[in-house]
Every structure is written in structure tokens, then in C-alpha cells.
Design a protein around this motif. Structure first.
Motif, short mmCIF file in Angstrom:
data_model
loop_
_atom_site.label_atom_id
_atom_site.label_comp_id
_atom_site.label_asym_id
_atom_site.label_seq_id
_atom_site.Cartn_x
_atom_site.Cartn_y
_atom_site.Cartn_z
N VAL A 1 6.07 14.10 -5.01
CA VAL A 1 7.33 14.23 -4.29
C VAL A 1 8.24 13.20 -4.82
CG1 VAL A 1 8.95 14.23 -2.06
CG2 VAL A 1 6.61 15.25 -2.17
N SER A 2 7.85 11.97 -5.13
CA SER A 2 8.73 10.89 -5.55
C SER A 2 9.06 11.38 -7.19
CB SER A 2 7.72 9.54 -5.74
OG SER A 2 7.49 9.22 -4.43
N ALA A 3 7.93 12.01 -7.86
CA ALA A 3 8.32 12.28 -9.08
C ALA A 3 9.57 13.34 -9.19
CB ALA A 3 7.34 12.93 -9.94
N LEU A 4 9.59 14.17 -8.27
CA LEU A 4 10.61 15.40 -8.08
C LEU A 4 11.83 14.66 -7.60
CD1 LEU A 4 10.88 18.33 -7.89
CD2 LEU A 4 10.45 18.17 -5.56
N VAL A 5 11.67 13.79 -6.62
CA VAL A 5 13.08 12.98 -6.25
C VAL A 5 13.58 12.10 -7.51
CG1 VAL A 5 13.86 11.50 -4.74
CG2 VAL A 5 12.37 12.90 -3.86
N GLN A 6 12.84 11.69 -8.23
CA GLN A 6 13.29 10.92 -9.25
C GLN A 6 14.01 11.74 -10.32
OE1 GLN A 6 13.50 7.78 -9.34
NE2 GLN A 6 14.45 7.22 -11.31
N GLU B 1 6.76 0.91 -13.03
CA GLU B 1 5.44 0.82 -13.99
C GLU B 1 4.92 2.04 -14.23
OE1 GLU B 1 4.37 -2.75 -15.42
OE2 GLU B 1 6.64 -2.72 -15.04
N VAL B 2 4.93 2.83 -13.11
CA VAL B 2 4.18 4.03 -13.15
C VAL B 2 4.54 4.85 -14.10
CG1 VAL B 2 3.20 5.86 -11.62
CG2 VAL B 2 3.34 3.65 -10.69
N TRP B 3 3.75 5.74 -14.88
CA TRP B 3 3.99 6.60 -15.92
C TRP B 3 4.90 7.90 -15.24
CZ3 TRP B 3 3.59 11.73 -17.46
CH2 TRP B 3 3.72 12.18 -18.38
N THR B 4 4.39 8.32 -14.20
CA THR B 4 5.23 9.56 -13.50
C THR B 4 6.35 9.24 -13.17
OG1 THR B 4 4.01 8.87 -11.40
CG2 THR B 4 2.63 10.53 -12.54
N GLN B 5 6.75 8.01 -12.64
CA GLN B 5 8.07 7.61 -12.22
C GLN B 5 9.00 7.30 -13.47
OE1 GLN B 5 8.50 8.66 -9.41
NE2 GLN B 5 9.59 7.03 -8.85
N GLN B 6 8.50 7.00 -14.79
CA GLN B 6 9.06 6.79 -15.76
C GLN B 6 9.45 8.06 -16.82
OE1 GLN B 6 6.41 4.07 -17.90
NE2 GLN B 6 7.51 2.30 -16.99
N HIS B 7 8.45 9.03 -16.56
CA HIS B 7 8.79 10.30 -16.92
C HIS B 7 8.66 11.37 -15.94
CE1 HIS B 7 6.71 7.97 -19.99
NE2 HIS B 7 7.50 8.55 -20.76
N PRO B 8 9.82 11.56 -15.03
CA PRO B 8 9.78 12.07 -13.89
C PRO B 8 9.92 13.90 -13.88
CG PRO B 8 11.74 11.10 -13.80
CD PRO B 8 10.85 10.41 -14.97
N PRO C 1 0.68 -1.14 -0.04
CA PRO C 1 -0.14 -0.05 -0.02
C PRO C 1 0.76 1.17 -0.16
CG PRO C 1 -0.83 -1.37 1.82
CD PRO C 1 0.57 -1.95 1.14
N LEU C 2 1.95 1.27 0.89
CA LEU C 2 2.70 2.54 0.94
C LEU C 2 3.67 2.56 -0.67
CD1 LEU C 2 4.27 2.23 4.28
CD2 LEU C 2 2.54 3.39 3.60
N ARG C 3 3.92 1.37 -1.20
CA ARG C 3 4.35 1.45 -2.35
C ARG C 3 3.88 2.27 -3.41
NH1 ARG C 3 4.55 -1.39 -6.71
NH2 ARG C 3 3.35 -3.16 -5.80
N VAL C 4 2.60 1.72 -3.48
CA VAL C 4 1.57 2.39 -4.36
C VAL C 4 1.49 3.89 -4.25
CG1 VAL C 4 -0.79 2.46 -5.32
CG2 VAL C 4 0.22 0.32 -4.82
N PHE C 5 1.39 4.18 -3.04
CA PHE C 5 1.32 5.81 -2.59
C PHE C 5 2.34 6.48 -3.10
CE2 PHE C 5 1.94 9.23 0.16
CZ PHE C 5 0.81 10.00 0.23
N ALA C 6 3.49 5.81 -2.87
CA ALA C 6 4.90 6.32 -3.06
C ALA C 6 5.09 6.72 -4.28
CB ALA C 6 5.98 5.67 -2.39
N GLU C 7 4.52 5.76 -5.21
CA GLU C 7 4.83 5.68 -6.71
C GLU C 7 3.92 6.91 -7.23
OE1 GLU C 7 4.47 1.73 -8.38
OE2 GLU C 7 6.69 1.82 -8.48
#
Lengths: 339, 281
Positions: free
Chosen positions: B223-228, B245-252, B213-219
């Protein structure tokens, strides 16, 4: 047409979880150019709301207001260059020095860097703040803060000045200093709208007084007109001993035209009289023949306090003294007690 | 008290609206710069706190958190940058609330100045504090073993992205500050909201190590996008690190840019309108 004109201003606030408050309930106001008008009333009467509407800070629910013919509600940006405002809470930046505060205001009036500095220095001198000019306002006394705030309102020498309770909470010396400044400004043609809860202040400074209560003007006129409106002179005396109170009441009732009013300490009496000098003579003769010693006796014209009491059923300053913690120096009874 | 007020009426310097706006923005910014100078706690806090975080995280957790293909110092810095600038943006909230309380907003609102100037000055103040924090953190990071493994241009882009994100957030906070009106509430609420937001992210640990659950939230956490984004631009992503897998993490970077534009587009007009209509007390 008057310089400042407000017609039928209405403004209702609804505080959270409380019933609506009619801060302004059809207020009308006219201030002729170059004069001082005082809005006199207790806390919550609508004084500050009136100032806020006229200085573009608050929009009324209905009604119109103009300054020199310019609509305050429709064209606030045309009003702002012509007004100066000094509120009851000194609106200064605590972290800036006195000089920096005034310089900032000058720059925001678009005076340019050089003229802003020159003007700030002039005002510092004028308001006797030379020693404090380079200290942050944080360390200033209440009177000094208020002076910096008023100086901020004068950076542009605006033709109209709004002073919202300029001396509330000031010590008597600072208050008199403030009065001198205001008197000087008016002497030079500034139009002033002043709000105050001090009858003495309105009496001293204002050409015209609008008595305001519950968001409406309930009486207006010069100080003398207002006083005259509630009838003639009073005979006032105070006893040395409270033991003579019953006798005093009997004598005053006989010679006066009203029931005598008794002060809180039970020794001061006031009574209206058609022909006050004659009544006073008769009353004093009677006291002398009965051998009742008097501490003080005389005639006086009605005060604004009497006007206020008559108009509203309560004194102007009673609730304010409790609300602001300032001593009520206006009521005749307390003045007497201090003598 | 002098008997007269012997001055001719000063004249406004005629200038174009744009020049006036720049002047107003500069003057209100200068006001906040003077405040930073006069109230040194702000500066001390904003420089010492990041140093403390860098040292605490790199030395306390370096031994227990394993970053395959990299070091914890390399990994953690982007997280600390993001957390610090996000918290740095909250000053605008408490400062606007304080100004309202002090009544100086009333003074400003009766002056013929641009209604956005006070907000511009306020958010610029945050930007400056955050810039100082960034320099301090980067210096400390370099001392404890953090390295920039990308080009100078990319590194500059990372810094710009972090500062711009925080700048946009300052406008959000300024709006909230004017709505809530209590500096204390702003401080407490931003702590309660932002602390979990920065911790339940990929800032301090890799997101994939978190329970589901926390991982989903984190992705999905911005703030994760900013950090990434900062991590990628500084070249701090280890070669073999897990791909989300998450788009926002693939294109931060793109995600953060969109976030900045959206925040500014919504909250600049909202805050300016709020300021123009606000009534104190």
C-alpha cells in the motif's frame, strides 16, 4: 437409446470433520425422449446431486452420463445450450426486476438484444407476472420467484428440462399452477427430469418414477406398476369411537390377509385383502351385526407412500416435513385427520 | 395460466467467441450497474465515506502532523485515494460469496456463457464504483486545498494506477469470496486485514515518523508503494522529503505495475477455474 442416460454415477462428499457421504452410489437412470421421469426420494437421497451432475454443475467421481448422445462430463459446453434448469432455490437476481432477470438470461444465451426482450415479455405474460414485471424480485412471493426461475429455464425452449423440487415450499395453489405449466410443456414434447419428495406430484406428473434412496435407484416403473408391485388392494376404515378399537382389530385380522395397520389416532385401520370387495362386504356385515358405528369405510389401491414404506422401511416425507417445515400432506393418516 | 406455450424456439445469434465474450462481460457488468442503481447505500457509502475521510484527516490532523515543505492536505490525499480504492475492491469478494449463497451462480453455470464473464462483470462493477469514488475524492480534495503539481498526463497516470491496482485486487477478493463463501466473513476479515495494512503505511503519516518495527513494515507494505506512486505522479512529494532506502519506495510506480501484473496473472486464472468448478451448497 434413451435421451438422458446415466450409468453407475458415484459421488462422495467429505464434509469438514465428518465421515464421507455417498451422495450417489452407483445411480442408473434412463429418460426416454418426450417423457417425464420423476426422481422420488427423501432429502439427502441424492436427487439434487443427480441433477447437478446432469446439468454440468458437478462432476461425478465415476460413471457416465449422456444427453442425446452428448457426454455431459466431457463436453459440458455442448450440453448447456440444450438444457433448462430450475432449482429448488429460485436462482434469480434479487435486485433485478422480473423482466430484467429474463432479459439477462436471454442475452447470456446469445439471443441478441431484441429477441431477448421479446422473449422475456412473452414469458412474463405466460407466467402471469405482468403486474410484477417491473418490480425487483426482492419483493416477490415464493411462488412468483419460482415462476420467474422456471421462466428463466424456458427462455430457449430447451429440449430437456431439469426441475429440482419445483414445488417444494409452495402453497397448494401455486403448486397446482406449476403442475399445469409442466404438463403443458410435456405436452409439447419437452423431456423432463423432475425431482420431488411429494408422492402426489410424482403420481400426477411422471410417466415413469425412479425411487431413489441412499444414492441409488431402488425401484422404477410407472406409478401403477410400482403400486402393483406391492400387492393388491387394501380395506380401510375408521371408527367413530376409539373404544371399539379392540373389536375392530379382531374383525379385520379375521378377514384380512395381513395384520391391520393402525393410524396414529387409533381409529383408522388398514388391512390387505386377497379379494378386497368380498372382504369389505364381510367386514361391514360383521360391524353392522355388532352395532359398531363407522365414520368411513372403503377400499383403496396402494399409494406410493405404501411403496416407499415397503421399499425403504421409512416413509418418503417423514424426514422432509421436519427438515423443510412444510406440512406433510401426503401421508394417508394426516389426510384422514383433516377430513 | 395460459393453456399453451405458443412460441417458436428462439435462435441464438451466431457470433464469434470474442463477440460472445464481450457480450457476456457486458451483460454481467450491466447486472452490477443495475444493482448500484437499486441499492443506493453502496453508492452513498462509497461517496460519503471518502468525503468524510478527506475532511476528518485534513482538519483534525492538519495541525499536529507537520509535513516539511508541503501541507498535510497535499500529503494526505494520495493516502486517502489508496485506502478508499483498496477497500472498494472488497465488494467483489462479498458479492461473489452472496451470489453463491443465493444460487444464482448455479443459473449462470448452466448457461452457455463464458466462465469468466461473471467475474469480469463483478470486477467491472468495483472499477466503476472506485472511479466514482475517485472523482468525488478529488473534487473534495481540491476544495480543501489539495493541488495537482504535475502534468495532466502524470495525473491521469496516477488515477489509472490507483484504479488498476484496485481492479487487480478485486480479482483476488473475488477468488477469496468464492473460497470463503460467507459475505459476512469476507467483510469482517477484509476490515481486519486491510485496515492495519492501510494504516501501517505512509498513507497518513510519513513512514519515517513511525517506530522502527512499524517503519520497516510500512516501507515494504505494498500500500505504501501505491501511495508513494500516486504522490509522485500527482506531484505531492515535497522537495526536501526523506528518501527511503527501500527499493520499492524508490521505484514505486514500477513496483505497483509489477504488483498489478502479478496479481492478475495469478488470480484471474485461479478465479476463473474456481468459478468453473465451484459447487454451491
Amino acid at each position: 437409446m434413451s435421451y438422458i442416460e446415466a450409468v453407475d454415477l458415484k459421488k462422495t462428499y467429505t464434509p469438514k470433520g465428518a465421515s464421507p457421504v455417498h451422495a450417489l452410489d452407483g445411480l442408473n437412470l434412463e429418460v426416454p425422449q418426450g417423457t417425464v421421469t420423476a426422481l422420488l426420494g427423501p432429502n439427502g437421497a441424492g436427487k439434487t446431486t443427480t441433477v447437478k451432475v446432469l446439468t454440468t454443475l458437478t462432476r461425478p467421481d465415476s460413471g457416465t452420463a449422456t444427453i442425446n448422445g452428448v457426454d455431459v462430463i466431457a463436453s459440458p459446453e455442448r450440453i448447456r445450450p440444450m438444457i433448462g434448469v430450475s432449482g429448488q432455490y429460485a436462482a434469480v437476481d434479487e435486485n433485478l426486476t422480473g423482466f430484467e432477470n429474463l432479459d439477462m438470461v436471454g442475452r447470456l444465451y446469445h439471443l441478441g438484444a431484441k429477441q431477448s426482450r421479446v422473449r422475456a415479455r412473452e414469458l412474463i405474460d405466460l407466467f402471469d407476472l405482468t403486474e410484477a414485471q417491473n418490480r425487483p424480485v426482492k419483493g416477490f412471493s415464493g411462488g412468483m420467484r419460482r415462476r420467474i426461475d422456471l421462466a428463466g429455464a424456458l427462455v430457449m425452449r430447451p429440449p430437456v428440462l431439469f426441475l429440482d423440487e419445483p414445488t417444494t415450499g409452495l402453497d397448494p395453489r401455486s403448486r397446482i399452477g406449476m403442475w399445469e405449466i409442466i404438463t403443458t410443456l410435456v405436452g409439447e414434447g419437452t423431456t423432463v427430469l423432475l425431482t420431488t419428495q411429494y408422492l402426489e406430484e410424482a403420481d400426477q406428473l411422471a410417466d415413469s418414477i425412479s425411487v431413489i434412496d441412499d444414492g441409488k435407484v431402488i425401484a422404477k416403473g410407472t406409478s401403477d406398476e410400482l403400486k402393483a408391485s406391492i400387492g393388491g388392494q387394501r380395506v380401510e376404515l375408521s371408527l367413530v369411537s376409539q373404544d371399539d378399537a379392540a373389536a375392530a382389530r379382531e374383525i379385520l385380522t379375521r378377514f384380512g390377509s395381513t395384520e391391520p395397520a393402525v393410524s396414529l389416532d387409533g381409529r383408522g385401520f388398514t388391512v390387505n385383502a386377497e379379494d378386497a370387495p368380498a372382504a369389505l362386504q364381510l367386514i361391514l356385515t360383521e360391524f353392522a351385526s355388532r352395532g359398531i358405528p363407522l365414520y368411513d369405510a372403503g377400499m383403496r389401491r396402494p399409494t406410493l407412500d405404501d411403496v416407499f414404506l415397503k421399499l425403504t422401511g421409512h416413509t418418503a416425507s417423514a424426514d422432509d416435513a421436519a427438515a423443510t417445515g412444510t406440512e406433510n400432506t401426503d401421508a394417508p393418516s394426516s389426510r384422514k385427520a383433516q377430513k | 395460466m395460459t393453456a399453451t406455450i405458443p412460441t417458436p424456439t428462439p435462435n441464438s445469434v451466431a457470433a464469434s467467441p470474442v463477440m460472445n465474450w464481450l457480450n457476456d462481460g457486458w451483460i454481467t457488468t450491466r447486472r452490477n450497474l443495475i444493482k448500484i442503481k437499486r441499492v443506493p447505500d453502496i453508492l452513498v457509502f462509497t461517496t460519503l465515506q471518502p468525503i468524510m475521510f478527506v475532511l476528518l484527516f485534513t482538519y483534525v490532523y492538519a495541525g499536529v502532523i507537520d509535513i516539511p515543505g508541503s501541507t498535510y492536505a497535499e500529503f494526505i490525499m494520495a493516502g486517502i485515494f489508496a485506502q478508499t480504492v483498496v477497500f472498494g475492491s472488497t465488494y467483489s469478494g462479498s458479492a461473489m460469496a452472496q451470489d453463491l449463497k443465493d444460487g444464482i451462480i448455479d443459473r449462470f453455470r448452466t448457461l452457455p456463457m463464458s466462465p469468466s464473464a461473471v467475474l469480469v462483470g463483478r470486477t467491472n462493477g468495483d472499477l466503476l464504483i472506485n472511479s466514482i469514488s475517485m472523482i468525488v475524492m478529488m473534487t473534495t480534495g481540491l476544495i480543501v486545498g489539495w493541488r495537482i503539481n504535475s502534468s495532466p498526463l502524470e495525473a491521469l497516470a496516477a488515477i489509472a494506477l490507483l484504479l488498476l491496482f484496485a481492479y487487480a485486487l478485486s480479482w483476488v477478493m473475488a477468488f477469496i469470496g468464492m473460497s470463503v463463501r460467507s459475505p459476512e466473513v469476507i467483510n469482517n476479515v477484509s476490515f481486519l486485514v486491510l485496515f492495519p495494512l492501510t494504516f501501517i503505511s505512509n498513507a497518513f503519516v510519513p513512514a519515517e515518523t513511525l517506530p522502527t518495527p512499524l517503519r520497516v513494515f510500512a516501507e515494504f507494505n505494498p500500500v505504501s508503494a501505491l501511495v508513494q506512486a500516486a504522490r509522485e505522479l500527482f506531484g505531492n512529494t515535497p522537495a526536501g522529503s526523506a528518501q527511503s532506502e527501500v527499493w520499492t519506495q524508490q521505484h514505486p510506480v514500477l513496483t505497483v505495475l509489477i504488483g498489478i501484473v502479478v496479481m492478475l496473472a495469478i488470480f484471474v486464472p485461479l478465479a476463473v477455474r474456481k468459478f468453473a468448478n465451484i459447487s454451491s451448497r
